[in-house]
Design a protein around this motif. Structure first.
Motif, PDB file in Angstrom:
ATOM      1  N   PRO A 109       0.813  -1.227   0.000  1.00  0.00           N
ATOM      2  CA  PRO A 109       0.000   0.000   0.000  1.00  0.00           C
ATOM      3  C   PRO A 109       0.841   1.270   0.000  1.00  0.00           C
ATOM      4  N   TYR A 110       1.980   1.245   0.685  1.00  0.00           N
ATOM      5  CA  TYR A 110       2.814   2.448   0.741  1.00  0.00           C
ATOM      6  C   TYR A 110       3.528   2.713  -0.578  1.00  0.00           C
ATOM      7  N   HIS A 111       3.694   1.702  -1.417  1.00  0.00           N
ATOM      8  CA  HIS A 111       4.295   1.929  -2.736  1.00  0.00           C
ATOM      9  C   HIS A 111       3.385   2.822  -3.587  1.00  0.00           C
ATOM     10  N   LYS A 112       2.096   2.584  -3.515  1.00  0.00           N
ATOM     11  CA  LYS A 112       1.162   3.401  -4.296  1.00  0.00           C
ATOM     12  C   LYS A 112       1.126   4.836  -3.786  1.00  0.00           C
ATOM     13  N   LEU A 162       8.393  -5.469   7.286  1.00  0.00           N
ATOM     14  CA  LEU A 162       7.327  -4.471   7.218  1.00  0.00           C
ATOM     15  C   LEU A 162       7.580  -3.339   8.209  1.00  0.00           C
ATOM     16  N   GLN A 163       7.988  -3.692   9.414  1.00  0.00           N
ATOM     17  CA  GLN A 163       8.249  -2.678  10.437  1.00  0.00           C
ATOM     18  C   GLN A 163       9.347  -1.717   9.988  1.00  0.00           C
ATOM     19  N   PHE A 180      -0.010  13.576   2.722  1.00  0.00           N
ATOM     20  CA  PHE A 180      -0.129  12.124   2.663  1.00  0.00           C
ATOM     21  C   PHE A 180      -0.054  11.556   4.074  1.00  0.00           C
ATOM     22  N   GLU A 181      -0.952  10.639   4.385  1.00  0.00           N
ATOM     23  CA  GLU A 181      -1.025  10.076   5.728  1.00  0.00           C
ATOM     24  C   GLU A 181       0.036   8.994   5.926  1.00  0.00           C
ATOM     25  N   SER A 182       0.382   8.758   7.171  1.00  0.00           N
ATOM     26  CA  SER A 182       1.319   7.687   7.508  1.00  0.00           C
ATOM     27  C   SER A 182       0.572   6.352   7.531  1.00  0.00           C
ATOM     28  N   THR A 187      -2.552  -2.375  10.713  1.00  0.00           N
ATOM     29  CA  THR A 187      -3.538  -2.342   9.626  1.00  0.00           C
ATOM     30  C   THR A 187      -2.972  -2.957   8.351  1.00  0.00           C
ATOM     31  N   VAL A 188      -1.743  -2.541   7.986  1.00  0.00           N
ATOM     32  CA  VAL A 188      -1.113  -3.081   6.771  1.00  0.00           C
ATOM     33  C   VAL A 188      -0.847  -4.568   6.929  1.00  0.00           C
ATOM     34  N   ARG A 189      -0.366  -4.956   8.096  1.00  0.00           N
ATOM     35  CA  ARG A 189      -0.036  -6.365   8.350  1.00  0.00           C
ATOM     36  C   ARG A 189      -1.267  -7.255   8.206  1.00  0.00           C
ATOM     37  N   GLU A 190      -2.357  -6.876   8.845  1.00  0.00           N
ATOM     38  CA  GLU A 190      -3.556  -7.713   8.810  1.00  0.00           C
ATOM     39  C   GLU A 190      -4.136  -7.816   7.397  1.00  0.00           C
TER      40      GLU A 190
END
Length: 431
Positions: A109-112, A162-163, A180-182, A187-190
């Protein structure tokens, strides 16, 4: 037995999906070797339209195996959505019909978000990226911080990667980019671990698997995305994609050796299109360009963006031939030229008063190139659905012969419409 590589000879959107689908009838395995969901194949089979972004079009053929190799970057959410759309259309997608490399890198998600942030910050110097996170995913891959599909099934390794990555991305979002939000680790992990369960049945080490298939006598069709002029090394840099799009990457992107490739087929439109920024010497802004765009339905299958249209550029395609090798050409969308009084092909460039027959590596020099054309008479008759050269208008046959002369390779396949059956096969690359 033969193994065939399909590559685009221009800036992508050449109609590779239809040709791959056509040749899949003779292949046992269809293997995708680079790119991500920034590619799009539109296929019409028995009147049903399919738009594929990640899954090879071999999935539409019963008894064939589709494979997505280690050279691809995978957006798990987009991939699952594509599976669900195929299932809704009655196409079976199982672990027997589709294989995913456990070595391929994931689009997170952070790549986008990084893709969008960078393009926004470029202001007037935009690359024209699709914003799907492809470039940042490949950056993490070569930066040795990428997360691979197989990592999802090693929770300790996945959590650590991921961390670390989120600490870096969130620092950028807070200190360099604006608006842009952090990202929240939990959330990303799940989200990713939930997607991992949907993907589990497809995951395997595809390199050994594919070599075993070839050893057992199976025929493989290697499918690339985008086109040669979007190659990160040999294309119109920096207006390119983030991977190697040429035929050589069929090997690196799937894990087979170069001696296992028998035939390279370059897909080439009867004219030229491109999406996004960058030089385009034969681009048209007149009624001819409007005709090509409207009759050719030139809108991106992935982005929906209108494509820039121009005459066929033989300099560009010869450049593609040098970097990929070209045993034969699949010439697509010939029918779009129906009704045009005169048809032009760029045979060389005028660069600051000097005639050159090659594509400059300097992007500013290429932008100054003016096309030098040969002109050919058009035809008023329809070529739609023609399946024999004798059925084509004489002027169309003359155009094809001149394309072969100017490109230095035979037209092995001629596409005369969007449907699978609207095709004329002169040479079978698998024979």
């Amino acid at each position: 037995m033969a193994n065939v590589v399909i590559v685009g000879a221009q800036w992508g959107d050449e109609g590779k999906g239809k040709i791959v689908d056509l040749l899949t009838e003779q292949a046992d395995v269809v293997a995708r070797f680079q790119g991500g969901n920034n590619a799009g194949h539109t296929l019409v089979v028995d009147g049903v339209k399919y738009v594929l972004h990640l899954i090879p079009s071999g999935i539409l053929r019963e008894g064939k195996v589709s494979m997505i190799g280690n050279g691809v970057v995978l957006d798990p959410g987009v991939f699952i959505q594509e599976i669900d759309e195929l299932l809704a259309l009655g196409v079976p997608v199982t672990g027997d019909s589709l294989k995913l490399s456990n070595r391929m890198h994931l689009i997170m998600p952070y790549h986008k978000a990084l893709d969008a942030a960078r393009e926004s910050k470029r202001a007037g110097g935009k690359i024209g990226t699709t914003g799907r996170g492809i470039g940042p995913a490949y950056e993490d891959k070569v930066g040795r911080r990428g997360i691979r599909l197989g990592d999802l099934y090693n929770r300790e390794l996945f959590d650590a990667k991921l961390q670390e990555n989120l600490e870096f991305v969130n620092f950028l979002m807070a200190n360099y980019y604006e608006g842009f939000e952090s990202f929240d680790f939990k959330t990303v992990r799940e989200e990713l671990l939930g997607q991992a369960e949907r993907l589990r049945q497809y995951v395997t080490d595809t390199g050994p698997w594919l070599n075993d298939q070839i050893d057992s006598g199976k025929q493989v069709l290697f499918e690339g995305a985008q086109g040669a002029l979007l190659d990160v090394d040999h294309g119109t840099y920096p207006y390119v994609t983030s991977s190697v799009t040429g035929s050589a990457n069929a090997c690196a992107g799937t894990g087979v050796g170069p001696k296992r490739i028998d035939y390279v087929m370059a897909i080439c439109k009867a004219y030229t299109t491109r999406v996004g920024g960058g030089p385009f010497p034969t681009e048209l802004f007149d009624e001819d360009g409007k005709h090509l765009g409207e009759k050719g339905h030139e809108f991106g299958a992935t982005t929906g963006r209108p494509r820039r249209c121009g005459w066929l550029d033989a300099v560009v395609v010869r450049h593609s031939a040098r970097m990929s090798g070209m045993d034969g050409i699949a010439l697509t969308k010939l029918d779009v030229l129906d009704g045009m009084q005169t048809i032009k092909v760029c045979v060389a460039y005028d660069l600051d008063g000097e005639t050159i027959d090659y594509m400059p590596g300097d992007i500013e020099e290429l932008a100054r190139c003016k096309p030098i054309y040969e002109e050919f008479p058009g035809w008023s008759e329809s070529t739609v659905g023609c399946k024999d050269m004798a059925d084509l208008p004489e002027a169309a046959r003359n155009y094809i012969a001149n394309v072969e002369r100017l490109l230095g390779a035979p037209v092995a396949i001629l596409s005369t419409g969007p449907d699978r059956n609207e095709t004329l096969i002169r040479t079978n690359p698998f024979s």
